[in-house]
Write an enzyme that holds these catalytic residues in place. Structure first.
Site, short mmCIF file in Angstrom:
data_model
loop_
_atom_site.label_atom_id
_atom_site.label_comp_id
_atom_site.label_asym_id
_atom_site.label_seq_id
_atom_site.Cartn_x
_atom_site.Cartn_y
_atom_site.Cartn_z
N LEU A 295 18.43 -15.46 -6.52
CA LEU A 295 18.26 -14.93 -5.16
C LEU A 295 18.26 -16.10 -4.18
O LEU A 295 17.22 -16.50 -3.66
CB LEU A 295 16.96 -14.11 -5.05
CG LEU A 295 16.95 -12.76 -5.73
CD1 LEU A 295 15.67 -12.00 -5.42
CD2 LEU A 295 18.16 -11.91 -5.35
N HIS A 296 19.44 -16.65 -3.95
CA HIS A 296 19.57 -17.73 -2.98
C HIS A 296 19.59 -17.13 -1.57
O HIS A 296 19.29 -15.95 -1.39
CB HIS A 296 20.82 -18.59 -3.28
CG HIS A 296 22.10 -17.81 -3.24
ND1 HIS A 296 22.83 -17.66 -2.10
CD2 HIS A 296 22.77 -17.14 -4.21
CE1 HIS A 296 23.91 -16.93 -2.35
NE2 HIS A 296 23.88 -16.59 -3.63
N MET A 297 19.92 -17.91 -0.58
CA MET A 297 19.78 -17.51 0.82
C MET A 297 20.41 -16.16 1.17
O MET A 297 19.77 -15.32 1.78
CB MET A 297 20.35 -18.60 1.73
CG MET A 297 20.16 -18.31 3.20
SD MET A 297 18.43 -18.25 3.65
CE MET A 297 18.38 -19.61 4.76
#
Length: 87
Positions: free
Chosen positions: A14-16
């Site tokens: 769950l990156h940016m």
């Protein structure tokens, strides 16, 4: 309260971008929405909290929704998850 466990499948976790999508969508609900991850419970409506959790591929999370529209909030998270968080 309703809750459901998920294992993050996105290669980058769950990156940016997916974290932003999650928080944007969860903010639409009146219910409290939390993510239980790695022994901590974080506010799913806070991009900073979601990013700080460093949720990587393969991490198990539990989405917890509590409030008037808890079922709808969990259903929306389920939809986001099943669509790979837009990736």
């Amino acid at each position: 309260m309703v809750s459901k466990k998920y294992t993050i499948k996105n290669e980058q976790g769950l990156h940016m971008r997916p974290a932003g999508l999650v928080t944007k969508e969860m903010m639409k609900f009146n219910s409290d929405v939390s993510l239980a991850v790695n022994g901590a419970t974080i506010n799913a409506k806070s991009i900073m909290n979601v990013m700080a959790a460093c949720i990587k591929c393969g991490t198990e999370i539990e989405v917890q929704c509590n409030g008037a529209d808890e079922e709808a909030a969990l259903a929306k998270f389920d939809e986001l998850y099943n669509n790979g968080f837009g990736e």
